[in-house]
Motif scaffolding. Structure first.
Motif, PDB file in Angstrom:
ATOM      1  N   VAL A 443       0.864  -1.181   0.000  1.00 22.21           N
ATOM      2  CA  VAL A 443       0.000   0.000   0.000  1.00 22.21           C
ATOM      3  C   VAL A 443       0.899   1.230   0.000  1.00 22.21           C
ATOM      4  N   VAL A 444       0.781   2.041  -1.038  1.00 27.98           N
ATOM      5  CA  VAL A 444       1.577   3.267  -1.137  1.00 27.98           C
ATOM      6  C   VAL A 444       0.705   4.423  -0.655  1.00 27.98           C
ATOM      7  N   VAL A 445       0.985   4.907   0.536  1.00 29.17           N
ATOM      8  CA  VAL A 445       0.167   5.939   1.170  1.00 29.17           C
ATOM      9  C   VAL A 445       0.842   7.299   0.995  1.00 29.17           C
ATOM     10  N   LYS A 446       0.133   8.219   0.351  1.00 27.71           N
ATOM     11  CA  LYS A 446       0.645   9.572   0.137  1.00 27.71           C
ATOM     12  C   LYS A 446      -0.283  10.558   0.837  1.00 27.71           C
ATOM     13  N   ALA A 447       0.306  11.435   1.659  1.00 29.53           N
ATOM     14  CA  ALA A 447      -0.494  12.416   2.392  1.00 29.53           C
ATOM     15  C   ALA A 447       0.215  13.764   2.382  1.00 29.53           C
ATOM     16  N   LYS A 448      -0.514  14.813   2.720  1.00 24.55           N
ATOM     17  CA  LYS A 448       0.105  16.131   2.818  1.00 24.55           C
ATOM     18  C   LYS A 448       1.137  16.142   3.931  1.00 24.55           C
ATOM     19  N   ASP A 449       0.820  15.449   5.033  1.00 26.47           N
ATOM     20  CA  ASP A 449       1.749  15.291   6.152  1.00 26.47           C
ATOM     21  C   ASP A 449       1.599  13.871   6.661  1.00 26.47           C
ATOM     22  N   ILE A 450       2.577  13.045   6.328  1.00 31.62           N
ATOM     23  CA  ILE A 450       2.469  11.623   6.663  1.00 31.62           C
ATOM     24  C   ILE A 450       2.497  11.400   8.169  1.00 31.62           C
ATOM     25  N   ASN A 451       3.004  12.399   8.923  1.00 37.59           N
ATOM     26  CA  ASN A 451       3.072  12.268  10.380  1.00 37.59           C
ATOM     27  C   ASN A 451       1.911  12.950  11.100  1.00 37.59           C
ATOM     28  N   ALA A 452       0.930  13.434  10.341  1.00 38.35           N
ATOM     29  CA  ALA A 452      -0.244  14.056  10.969  1.00 38.35           C
ATOM     30  C   ALA A 452      -0.965  13.024  11.825  1.00 38.35           C
ATOM     31  N   PRO A 453      -1.515  13.415  12.968  1.00 37.80           N
ATOM     32  CA  PRO A 453      -2.169  12.458  13.870  1.00 37.80           C
ATOM     33  C   PRO A 453      -3.245  11.617  13.194  1.00 37.80           C
ATOM     34  N   GLU A 454      -4.070  12.252  12.355  1.00 35.12           N
ATOM     35  CA  GLU A 454      -5.156  11.486  11.729  1.00 35.12           C
ATOM     36  C   GLU A 454      -4.612  10.454  10.742  1.00 35.12           C
ATOM     37  N   VAL A 455      -3.467  10.778  10.088  1.00 31.59           N
ATOM     38  CA  VAL A 455      -2.865   9.829   9.145  1.00 31.59           C
ATOM     39  C   VAL A 455      -2.250   8.660   9.901  1.00 31.59           C
ATOM     40  N   LYS A 456      -1.536   8.961  10.987  1.00 28.25           N
ATOM     41  CA  LYS A 456      -0.939   7.891  11.791  1.00 28.25           C
ATOM     42  C   LYS A 456      -2.008   6.976  12.370  1.00 28.25           C
ATOM     43  N   SER A 457      -3.111   7.590  12.811  1.00 29.53           N
ATOM     44  CA  SER A 457      -4.211   6.804  13.357  1.00 29.53           C
ATOM     45  C   SER A 457      -4.818   5.902  12.285  1.00 29.53           C
ATOM     46  N   ALA A 458      -4.965   6.441  11.061  1.00 28.54           N
ATOM     47  CA  ALA A 458      -5.531   5.654   9.959  1.00 28.54           C
ATOM     48  C   ALA A 458      -4.606   4.506   9.575  1.00 28.54           C
ATOM     49  N   LEU A 459      -3.304   4.760   9.604  1.00 26.63           N
ATOM     50  CA  LEU A 459      -2.343   3.694   9.309  1.00 26.63           C
ATOM     51  C   LEU A 459      -2.434   2.570  10.341  1.00 26.63           C
ATOM     52  N   ALA A 460      -2.551   2.964  11.617  1.00 28.10           N
ATOM     53  CA  ALA A 460      -2.672   1.967  12.681  1.00 28.10           C
ATOM     54  C   ALA A 460      -3.962   1.171  12.520  1.00 28.10           C
ATOM     55  N   ASP A 461      -5.059   1.869  12.197  1.00 32.32           N
ATOM     56  CA  ASP A 461      -6.340   1.184  11.985  1.00 32.32           C
ATOM     57  C   ASP A 461      -6.264   0.230  10.792  1.00 32.32           C
ATOM     58  N   PHE A 462      -5.593   0.670   9.728  1.00 36.46           N
ATOM     59  CA  PHE A 462      -5.445  -0.184   8.541  1.00 36.46           C
ATOM     60  C   PHE A 462      -4.701  -1.460   8.897  1.00 36.46           C
ATOM     61  N   ILE A 478       5.241  -1.337   8.263  1.00 36.20           N
ATOM     62  CA  ILE A 478       5.086   0.027   7.745  1.00 36.20           C
ATOM     63  C   ILE A 478       6.450   0.705   7.700  1.00 36.20           C
ATOM     64  N   LYS A 479       6.791   1.258   6.513  1.00 40.23           N
ATOM     65  CA  LYS A 479       8.037   2.014   6.356  1.00 40.23           C
ATOM     66  C   LYS A 479       7.692   3.445   5.958  1.00 40.23           C
ATOM     67  N   LEU A 480       8.173   4.400   6.757  1.00 35.88           N
ATOM     68  CA  LEU A 480       7.864   5.805   6.511  1.00 35.88           C
ATOM     69  C   LEU A 480       8.990   6.492   5.737  1.00 35.88           C
ATOM     70  N   HIS A 481       8.598   7.365   4.796  1.00 32.85           N
ATOM     71  CA  HIS A 481       9.532   8.256   4.107  1.00 32.85           C
ATOM     72  C   HIS A 481       9.056   9.672   4.439  1.00 32.85           C
ATOM     73  N   ASP A 482       9.543  10.174   5.582  1.00 37.52           N
ATOM     74  CA  ASP A 482       9.039  11.439   6.110  1.00 37.52           C
ATOM     75  C   ASP A 482       9.216  12.602   5.134  1.00 37.52           C
ATOM     76  N   ALA A 483      10.377  12.684   4.523  1.00 37.00           N
ATOM     77  CA  ALA A 483      10.660  13.828   3.649  1.00 37.00           C
ATOM     78  C   ALA A 483       9.706  13.888   2.456  1.00 37.00           C
ATOM     79  N   GLU A 484       9.307  12.727   1.968  1.00 40.41           N
ATOM     80  CA  GLU A 484       8.415  12.667   0.800  1.00 40.41           C
ATOM     81  C   GLU A 484       6.947  12.555   1.190  1.00 40.41           C
ATOM     82  N   ASN A 485       6.669  12.452   2.525  1.00 41.80           N
ATOM     83  CA  ASN A 485       5.299  12.281   3.029  1.00 41.80           C
ATOM     84  C   ASN A 485       4.627  11.048   2.397  1.00 41.80           C
TER      85      ASN A 485
END
Length: 755
Positions: A443-462, A478-485
């Motif tokens: 799953v390639v997840v792209k967000a405006k801010d990958i570390n935003a609370p709602e995104v992290k919560s959604a990743l955990a729920d997924f 799960i592998k995060l690429h913070d710089a690229e969000n």
């Protein structure tokens, strides 16, 4: 000019005449074209199909996100550590020591990064007897197979010190190296062996070295020129190694065939007593025209692959189309020049035994006798055409019947290679202990801010729901690429190597888990890719393209036959007979590779399915290639009819006179395709067997029995063209103008014909 001097309309006749009059210019232009094409192609280089352009749908979206972010995904590797007899568990000291040894050994090579222990990532099987050490190869994933050898050696050294455990490596890099070592030369061997095989058959057919070398030389130069053109065209339509292999296969087949048709007609006319100039002119206007009609039809069929929307298919279609076009042009331009230059020297290099045998088959210098076998067969066919149609068509329909239950799928590693490679056993063991672990969904997840609370919560729920839904048994990494969000989520799918079950798990992720988790966060993209997803998206797109491709090929082939022969009947029967031969090829494929009937004879036990891309590929290739024989035979029949023979006599003359050349051409095609049937990869084996079987059926049952029987039943209706179609362009020419008045038509039994 020689006897029978009459101006003849037609591109082939004009091209042949110009070529014969300007021999050195024609040869020089051809050589210059080949050299320039190769030189420019080499200078500009070849652009290959990019992974992000291979497919549409979610797989394409994911690839584009990764590409735009500039992330280079490394080749992932896994080491399976497993108790051989089940006595040692992951909690035991011996097992832990083996894990630590593997981690240290692979890390010490300096070739890897991000080495993880199963005790940290929880990659331990449910029974506690298997664990996975995971890491990535440093550097470009596409070349990782070249750098993995030290890592493989390090893992083998650890295995030597832990004999009660099974310690094996598998992953993108190790599989790349294994396949390259085992099968990297397979295609080259097949391609290199195809040329001497074709040359050997041509030596038997002609009995002279120069005559046999001409078709091979034309085919090879056409292939060389096309390789250069592929480099140039690839900047508009990317190419691939697969497209190159298919181009070589098709180029050798049609290049030899076209030259063979032309050369045999020229020799036949000279043997009948015509001077060299007239013989060449007749060959240009008859066989040359048949080559153009056939070549254009084959090109149209190959163009059908451009309608799939699949980059790989588009590359194969364009490459095949180009090599057919180049071989066709070469046959009607440079070949007459070479024959004019060589003259009687085309008989140089006679092989005594073969040449004498060929002359006996051809009835010596004073004429030519038709193939005794086909003469006898044709006598029976024309005597009882109804019985012949019922028996031959019934047999082909029976052969085609298994195709009704055809099952297509992208072959798994064990289906593709069986037990021929040790890594297949590793693949199966990983899948048994960790279902889907060797081919997880990504799953390639792209967000405006990958570390935003709602995104992290959604990743955990997924992650949680992927397991609770039954789509995965975990662990979900799960592998995060913070710089690229961007985040990569790896989900082992329940079903593992069972593509149907894994596909159901993928659908559950896409349709249920994702909408309930990541889908609820605004601005988040989460396409799901991976091996299973790629196969799923490929199948969907391929199925969607079947109808337009079939319609395009059939409609345009029908129109070309209608314009070339100005007969509605010939056009309809051409399409019907071609479809019947393709159906029979499908039936043979299903019987052998899916049902396993006679599978041991070709080394195909246990496959159980036809590779997804093959049916459409075979349809396009076979529909094009089978037109070679049909156009050649029907052209000869029409020629005889235009010269005053009755339809029945024309059928007899046309079929028997072409029997030898069609047989020679078919034997070459069958031999070349059969070479690919000997390869270790089941997909290539299926392609080779399917092509060889179809050509064999087409050149024997279709052209030798069904075609003459159907035409005999139709009689004068073979040449029927409704008045409202008379306004169509006339692409025929008056073959009767080519010859002096023909002798009285003999009976089939004593038919004096060229073979």
């Amino acid at each position: 000019m020689g006897n029978g001097d009459t101006r003849v309309r037609g591109i082939a006749a004009r091209a042949g005449g110009w070529s014969a009059r300007h021999r050195w210019a024609a040869v020089g232009i051809w050589v210059l074209f080949v050299v320039l094409a190769m030189g420019i192609g080499s200078a500009v280089g070849r652009v290959d199909v990019d992974e992000s352009d291979q497919l549409k749908g979610e797989t394409h979206t994911a690839a584009q996100i990764i590409k735009q972010a500039g992330i280079e995904e490394p080749a992932g590797e896994t080491v399976l550590i497993q108790s051989k007899d089940g006595g040692v568990k992951a909690t035991d000291a011996e097992f832990r020591a083996a894990v630590d040894a593997v981690v240290k050994a692979v890390d010490a090579t300096g070739k890897v990064t991000d080495v993880t222990s199963p005790y940290d990532t929880h990659t331990i099987s449910q029974d506690g007897r298997s664990a996975l050490v995971q890491f990535d190869m440093r550097g470009d994933a596409d070349t990782s197979g070249d750098r993995v050898e030290p890592v493989l050696k390090a893992v083998k050294e650890v295995q030597k010190n832990h004999t009660s455990l099974r310690i094996e490596e598998i992953g993108g890099a190790s599989m790349m190296k294994t396949f390259s070592d085992a099968f990297g030369d397979d295609f080259q061997k097949a391609e290199y062996s195809a040329v001497p095989v074709a040359l050997g058959i041509l030596l038997i057919a002609f009995g002279a070295l120069v005559a046999a070398l001409l078709p091979v030389a034309l085919a090879i130069t056409a292939i060389m020129a096309t390789m250069g053109l592929m480099g140039i065209v690839s900047h508009l339509q990317p190419m691939s190694d697969t497209a190159n292999s298919v181009m070589l296969l098709v180029g050798l087949a049609v290049g030899v065939d076209y030259c063979l048709f032309y050369l045999r007609r020229e020799r036949e006319e000279r043997a009948a007593g015509r001077d060299a100039e007239t013989a060449l002119r007749v060959a240009a206007a008859t066989s040359g025209r048949a080559v153009i009609v056939s070549g254009v039809t084959v090109c149209v069929a190959m163009a059908g692959m451009l309608f799939t929307g699949l980059a790989g298919f588009e590359a194969m279609g364009l490459a095949s189309l180009m090599v057919v076009a180049v071989a066709m042009v070469g046959s009607v331009t440079v070949l007459p020049a070479l024959l004019s230059l060589l003259g009687e020297r085309v008989e140089k290099g006679r092989i005594p035994f073969l040449h004498r045998a060929m002359r006996r088959r051809n009835g010596g210098t004073g004429g030519t006798n038709g193939s005794r076998f086909w003469t006898a067969v044709l006598r029976g066919v024309l005597a009882k055409p109804v019985v012949s149609v019922v028996v031959a068509a019934g047999a082909l329909l029976a052969i085609a019947a298994p195709a009704i239950g055809m099952k297509t799928e992208n072959l798994t590693l064990d289906q593709e290679f069986g037990n021929s490679l040790p890594i297949v056993g590793t693949y199966n063991r990983v899948n048994a202990a960790f279902p889907g672990g060797s081919e997880p969904a990504e799953v390639v997840v792209k967000a405006k801010d990958i570390n935003a609370p709602e995104v992290k919560s959604a990743l955990a729920d997924f992650r949680e729901q992927a397991i609770s839904s039954g789509a995965s048994r975990g662990p979900v990494d799960i592998k995060l690429h913070d710089a690229e969000n961007i985040a990569f989520v790896y989900v082992p799918l329940v079903g593992g190597s069972d593509r149907d079950k894994a596909g159901a798990s993928l659908e559950k992720l896409r349709d249920e888990v994702r909408p309930a988790t990541l889908g609820k966060v605004d601005g988040v993209q989460a396409p799901i890719t991976g091996q299973v997803a790629g196969s799923h998206d490929f199948n969907d797109q391929l199925v969607g393209s079947v109808a337009p491709v079939f319609a395009f090929v059939v409609v345009f082939a029908f129109l070309l036959m209608l314009l070339s022969f100005r007969s509605l009947t010939v056009a309809i029967t051409s399409i019907a007979l071609n479809l019947l031969s393709v159906g029979a090829a499908y039936g043979i494929l299903v019987a052998v590779f899916q049902h396993g009937w006679g599978a041991s004879l070709v080394g195909a036990e246990g496959v159980g399915a036809i590779v997804t891309w093959l049916p459409l590929f075979l349809f396009v290739i076979l529909f094009g290639l089978s037109m070679d024989y049909h156009v050649f035979v029907v052209s000869r029949i029409r020629e005889a009819r235009m010269r005053g023979r009755t339809t029945k006599d024309a059928i007899a003359h046309g079929v028997v006179t072409t029997a030898g050349v069609v047989t020679s051409a078919a034997v070459i095609m069958v031999a070349v395709f059969a070479i690919f049937g000997t390869l270790s990869m089941q997909s290539m084996k299926q392609m080779g067997v399917g092509l060889a079987a179809a050509v064999l059926i087409d050149a024997t049952v279709i052209r030798g029995i069904l075609l003459p029987a159907v035409m005999a039943l139709l009689g004068e209706r073979n040449w029927y063209l409704p008045k409202w179609l008379h306004r169509l362009p006339d692409l025929t020419h008056d073959e009767s103008a080519l010859m002096a008045p023909p002798p009285p038509p003999p009976a089939v039994e004593g038919e004096k014909v060229g073979v």
